[in-house]
Scaffold this motif. Structure first.
Motif, mmCIF file in Angstrom:
data_model
loop_
_atom_site.group_PDB
_atom_site.id
_atom_site.type_symbol
_atom_site.label_atom_id
_atom_site.label_comp_id
_atom_site.label_asym_id
_atom_site.label_seq_id
_atom_site.Cartn_x
_atom_site.Cartn_y
_atom_site.Cartn_z
ATOM 1 N N ASN A 71 0.234 4.930 3.755
ATOM 2 C CA ASN A 71 1.434 5.497 4.373
ATOM 3 C C ASN A 71 1.234 6.880 4.997
ATOM 4 O O ASN A 71 1.785 7.877 4.526
ATOM 5 C CB ASN A 71 2.566 5.541 3.340
ATOM 6 C CG ASN A 71 3.046 4.159 2.958
ATOM 7 O OD1 ASN A 71 2.474 3.155 3.352
ATOM 8 N ND2 ASN A 71 4.116 4.090 2.182
ATOM 9 N N ASP A 119 7.686 5.024 3.531
ATOM 10 C CA ASP A 119 8.007 3.605 3.390
ATOM 11 C C ASP A 119 9.468 3.330 3.714
ATOM 12 O O ASP A 119 9.796 2.346 4.386
ATOM 13 C CB ASP A 119 7.690 3.161 1.963
ATOM 14 C CG ASP A 119 7.536 1.655 1.835
ATOM 15 O OD1 ASP A 119 7.011 1.025 2.781
ATOM 16 O OD2 ASP A 119 7.924 1.108 0.789
ATOM 17 N N SER A 138 4.975 9.304 -0.012
ATOM 18 C CA SER A 138 4.705 7.929 0.383
ATOM 19 C C SER A 138 5.987 7.104 0.406
ATOM 20 O O SER A 138 6.197 6.282 1.303
ATOM 21 C CB SER A 138 3.690 7.303 -0.583
ATOM 22 O OG SER A 138 3.329 6.017 -0.160
ATOM 23 N N TYR A 194 8.542 -3.625 3.398
ATOM 24 C CA TYR A 194 8.319 -2.367 2.682
ATOM 25 C C TYR A 194 7.725 -2.667 1.318
ATOM 26 O O TYR A 194 7.734 -3.812 0.840
ATOM 27 C CB TYR A 194 9.636 -1.589 2.539
ATOM 28 C CG TYR A 194 10.821 -2.429 2.111
ATOM 29 C CD1 TYR A 194 11.068 -2.722 0.767
ATOM 30 C CD2 TYR A 194 11.697 -2.950 3.068
ATOM 31 C CE1 TYR A 194 12.152 -3.501 0.382
ATOM 32 C CE2 TYR A 194 12.785 -3.728 2.693
ATOM 33 C CZ TYR A 194 13.011 -3.993 1.342
ATOM 34 O OH TYR A 194 14.076 -4.778 0.964
ATOM 35 N N GLY A 253 10.040 1.278 6.905
ATOM 36 C CA GLY A 253 10.325 -0.108 6.575
ATOM 37 C C GLY A 253 11.778 -0.421 6.315
ATOM 38 O O GLY A 253 12.369 -1.297 6.962
ATOM 39 N N VAL A 279 4.708 -5.477 2.445
ATOM 40 C CA VAL A 279 4.047 -5.165 3.716
ATOM 41 C C VAL A 279 2.825 -6.071 3.866
ATOM 42 O O VAL A 279 2.010 -6.170 2.947
ATOM 43 C CB VAL A 279 3.624 -3.686 3.774
ATOM 44 C CG1 VAL A 279 2.861 -3.398 5.062
ATOM 45 C CG2 VAL A 279 4.854 -2.784 3.675
ATOM 46 N N LEU A 296 2.586 0.522 -2.802
ATOM 47 C CA LEU A 296 2.725 1.298 -1.570
ATOM 48 C C LEU A 296 1.428 1.272 -0.772
ATOM 49 O O LEU A 296 0.349 1.037 -1.322
ATOM 50 C CB LEU A 296 3.076 2.756 -1.895
ATOM 51 C CG LEU A 296 4.475 3.008 -2.462
ATOM 52 C CD1 LEU A 296 4.545 4.388 -3.084
ATOM 53 C CD2 LEU A 296 5.533 2.854 -1.366
ATOM 54 N N ASN A 302 4.251 2.607 7.428
ATOM 55 C CA ASN A 302 3.873 2.065 6.134
ATOM 56 C C ASN A 302 2.671 1.146 6.321
ATOM 57 O O ASN A 302 2.230 0.892 7.446
ATOM 58 C CB ASN A 302 5.034 1.394 5.406
ATOM 59 C CG ASN A 302 5.628 0.195 6.122
ATOM 60 O OD1 ASN A 302 5.061 -0.329 7.074
ATOM 61 N ND2 ASN A 302 6.780 -0.255 5.662
#
Length: 357
Positions: free
Chosen positions: A157, A242, A238, A253, A246, A257, A154, A139
């Motif tokens: 990733n 994650d 994605s 996550y 994560g 992040v 997000l 991630n």
């Protein structure tokens, strides 16, 4: 500016040594970055060096980490990277996966408390060298808005799947799950160029070609760009990265992040530790004899390479093929550095007392 591979490798190792990395870690970290530059993925190579240094200066990267397994079964493990360079932590974790696969057929390792790990392909190809199928994903800083959202939740990733072949090079599917990797945006910014429509949206959720749009509240888009072109599928890919990188490992996550850039502080009260990765290795001979598999992989590659095309001057490109061609060319002729990157590296060298390029 063209720089030979040995010269750039020595320079990069010296930068990492100046951080206080051990010689083994400096050699390994430089190897990961050089593999990226050699394979034509300039956004993840030495252009990232100054970013690692700035994070180290802010004590967000530990140059002398105690990387260790904190949870383990016969075929799985969780590794804590002790805030080390992801360029070092991820190969450690992949080697754990490989050793488990040697004994039990497959090995799966989640990683927490790490940092940016370079190109996913480097780590997945470690398994291929052992006649295994390699998996690597990570991630990253939240720059991508899920489908229908204008909120960055997000990272880009990336995920990589690497498959050994026989007479042909491995098939390497190495890609971001966003419409474009952030590094490509950075290259466009340095070059003063616009980006294709469908890579980014502005803060109102409208397509823009301005590579600086993220600085004014915009976001990268998932693979597919919009709902009509399948962005919900990119969002799903994605999300998978994650969760495996994560949530499974105990890393951060989604929006928690930590950012790669040093001028942005990590989110307060994060749910996990650092950046997360997920790596895996599967022995081909756990399913069938490796020689038979590789012969069929060669046949697969030949058939796809011979496919008829709409434009007779074009051909089907096997995943990993352009990167291999770039590596062969750059090993012979040198690695090109855009002026902004060369200037940045030489300023870094002056600051750290390292011989410039």
């Amino acid at each position: 500016m063209l720089v030979s591979e040995p010269e750039l490798r020595t320079f990069t190792q010296n930068i990492f040594l100046s951080m206080g990395c051990s010689e083994a870690h400096a050699v390994l970290a430089a190897d990961v970055l050089l593999k990226s530059d050699l394979r034509g993925i300039d956004s993840h190579g030495v252009a990232r060096l100054s970013g690692y240094i700035r994070l180290w200066e802010k004590q967000r990267i530990n140059a002398t980490p105690d990387i260790k397994i904190v949870h383990e079964t016969a075929t799985t493990a969780t590794v804590d990277g002790d805030a080390g360079l992801g360029l070092v932590v991820a190969p450690f974790a992949m080697q754990v996966a490989i050793e488990k696969a040697k004994t039990y057929g497959s090995g799966w390792v989640s990683v927490r408390n790490s940092n940016h790990f370079g190109i996913a392909g480097y780590h997945a190809l470690m398994a291929v060298e052992q006649d295994m199928i390699g998996f690597a994903m990570t991630n990253a800083s939240p720059l991508v808005a899920p489908t229908f959202s204008n909120e960055r939740l997000l990272g880009t990733n990336p995920m990589c799947y690497a498959f050994p072949a026989g007479k042909y090079p491995p098939v390497v599917v190495d890609m971001a799950t966003s419409a474009a990797a952030n590094g490509k945006l950075e290259i466009a910014q340095r070059s003063g160029k616009q980006v294709p429509e469908g890579w980014i949206q502005n803060q109102r959720g409208q397509f823009t070609t301005d590579p600086h749009a993220l600085k004014s509240g915009g976001a990268l888009l998932p693979l597919g760009s919009d709902r009509e072109h399948g962005s919900h599928k990119g969002f799903g890919l994605s999300a998978t990265v994650d969760i495996l990188s994560g949530v499974l490992s105990g890393a951060n996550y989604g929006p928690w992040v930590p950012p790669f850039v040093s001028f942005l502080e990590p989110p307060v009260n994060p749910p996990g530790k650092g950046i997360g990765h997920f790596l895996g290795a599967m022995r081909v001979d756990g399913f069938r004899p490796a020689d038979e598999f590789k012969a069929d992989m060669d046949n697969w590659i030949r058939r796809f390479k011979s496919a008829s095309t709409v434009d007779p001057t074009q051909h089907v490109i096997i995943p990993g093929e352009p990167e291999l061609e770039a590596e062969l060319e750059r090993m012979q002729n040198g690695i090109p550095l855009v002026d902004a990157v060369a200037k940045d590296l030489n300023e870094l060298a002056l600051k750290l007392g390292v011989k410039p390029l």
